[in-house]
Design an enzyme around this catalytic site. Sequence first.
Site, PDB file in Angstrom:
ATOM      1  CB  THR A 288      -5.349  -2.596 -34.126  1.00  0.00           C
ATOM      2  OG1 THR A 288      -4.937  -3.608 -34.980  1.00  0.00           O
ATOM      3  CG2 THR A 288      -6.701  -2.930 -33.541  1.00  0.00           C
TER       4      THR A 288
ATOM      5  CD  GLU B  90      -2.607  -5.762 -26.473  1.00  0.00           C
ATOM      6  OE1 GLU B  90      -1.989  -6.635 -27.082  1.00  0.00           O
ATOM      7  OE2 GLU B  90      -3.847  -5.641 -26.492  1.00  0.00           O
TER       8      GLU B  90
END
Lengths: 391, 391
Positions: free
Chosen positions: A184, A262
């Site tokens: 992504t 993340e």
Amino acid sequence: MFRITPIKNGLCAIDGIYADGVNAGFKKDGFDVGFIRSEKIMNIAYLFTTNKFQAAPVKYVLNKNIEKTNFILANSKNANALTGEEGINDIKEILSFLNEKIDAINPIMSSTGVIGVRIDKEKIKSAIEKFDFNAKNSKNFAKAIMTTDSFYKEIAFEVEGNFGKFKIAGVAKGAGMINPAMATMLCFIVTDANVPREKMKKILSEINDNTFNAISVDGDTSTNDSVFLMSTNEGDYEEGAFREALNQVMLKLATDIVKDGEGATKLVAFNVKGAKNKLEAKIAAKALANSLLVKTAIFGEDPNWGRIASTIGASGIECDENTLSIEIGDVLIYDKGKNCFDKVTEEKARKVMKKDSFKIEVDIGIGDGKFRAFGCDLSYDYVKINAEYRT
Amino acid sequence: MFRITPIKNGLCAIDGIYADGVNAGFKKDGFDVGFIRSEKIMNIAYLFTTNKFQAAPVKYVLNKNIEKTNFILANSKNANALTGEEGINDIKEILSFLNEKIDAINPIMSSTGVIGVRIDKEKIKSAIEKFDFNAKNSKNFAKAIMTTDSFYKEIAFEVEGNFGKFKIAGVAKGAGMINPAMATMLCFIVTDANVPREKMKKILSEINDNTFNAISVDGDTSTNDSVFLMSTNEGDYEEGAFREALNQVMLKLATDIVKDGEGATKLVAFNVKGAKNKLEAKIAAKALANSLLVKTAIFGEDPNWGRIASTIGASGIECDENTLSIEIGDVLIYDKGKNCFDKVTEEKARKVMKKDSFKIEVDIGIGDGKFRAFGCDLSYDYVKINAEYRT
């Protein structure tokens, strides 16, 4: 023979390339809309997400089958995905507004952020009003496409050899939703290498397989994944040098994305070899990079090799515990069915896992298929970031 | 016509079934080794993990092709997996020791816990020494197989109808590694229904598809997953009643496993319908149950429907954003390409997500394939439990 040297100024290191970022109010502070502009019309090659619900910007480029452009407009905080016909019309309106300000040939819009919300056209237009089209601030563009990224990702090289010289530079964003079938992410690469357009497409796709298609943060595939490669064709070109330079640009940006996954605290290379074939090696390497149990063991710096073995066994590939070997760093833990895990090897493996970056090597022991995938650990912060995102 | 009534005493509700648990020192406190014993020799059917590295206890049963037994020995804290020939020999030695104490016909050993470590035979033998073979403490057996489970899982029913009556009871353990191709779990079901052995195998496999094969905690498949169904054949039998009762036993234990997923705070049913066929519905439902982005959004009680849509799009199934619909609870969020997400629906959906248990319904809108998968959220505690497990 050729020499690849890092250079400064990112995308703007290429002659005739301008870039910048501005704040349009999508983010409280910081850049959120940016552009890349070329004096010369560039050839362009691209690869997009395999998600069936491609975002409007992706559909727009594919529908128009754009082969040449001199302008990229990009934004963060809104993906313009699952927005139907309206999403496409919003892009058309924005790009026609852009053309009132500058002569943009087949301009391309690229977006990342929240899915399922119409884009705020007025904010994008206000950004366009603010653009200084002659700015050379590649870094600001790199910052404008960041979502939960914690650092901007940019690299540039000059390549010199007997054939002459060319430059190549790239910026990317990643962070969450980094997936097993292209991350992504958005990535923009510009070069002046005089690479033929057909070659450009072929080489981009091949290198993508071992770089952006080899990384994983959380196994999810976004609606917006895009890699763009553009060339002004004003420099020199030699295929071997170009391949190697493009590989270095893409590998650097891809591993930067994983490092900045993340909540990630560690970058791990999962090298699988000895599989039946390359596809099986890839399946196994990606299964390791995506396994929550492996990822949490890495976060805990725990050489829990049983989870590595179990993940290989569950991946569906052909394997046998009597031919399997596992190394953490260079520490042999399991050797063709023989368990070498004792106090000494455990301590050594634990030491390897304390590093920010290390490799886990698995030899399936039955063929010569190999693949290297890159992954990261799963930390409390991943949960925190993703439980709180959007609100 | 038949009536299914919950009854007490778990496995020991069945006539002639004994069970207990003892502490053998694998756990600091609490039961860690247990048994199920039957006065009568039972027919047995089983389903095992699809992991290529099947644990020694699984290989042992498959190699011996056991069809009848009167004794199950089970332990937690050690999986006896990736232990090679030695792992199998350890089982043989333990079971031959058992046979010095009691007449066990084709005794079966079943293990769960850490992978890749030889089992401590002396501890198991000491447990066998402690067994009271006439105890009727089903609950203690259920506790003895717990690893990171926070509660023991047990259910028993009496089934009565025109055909007569039978009883059926089951215990299970789960918690981590609950996967997309049968959960990381052990499950033992005993009945006195006079079900023919071939029927027993067929029905077990069919019901397993919609129960244990429909649950996911973390997408990982263990080396030890096992479901055993045993019958004393002393009661009555009617196929419809038996199917329904077995379904209720397995669905209850399967959803208990998800509810008790490591760190889980919510049980979510992902109902996918309108897919091209059942397989595609299953792929999509399991993709939702396994998506980290969906799982963290559930933990954050955030109706981030874009992540649901994106996961469907990334799952590889045939779909189209113009036929897709999404409901959270009964709140319609996305209706065949029309976005219904506004302040009102958002607030309603958020309210649904505050519950401990709710459904997410996705209509692909192109066919009549449907599947229901069960999943849970991903919390800080999942990371904590799995980063610290083993050490």
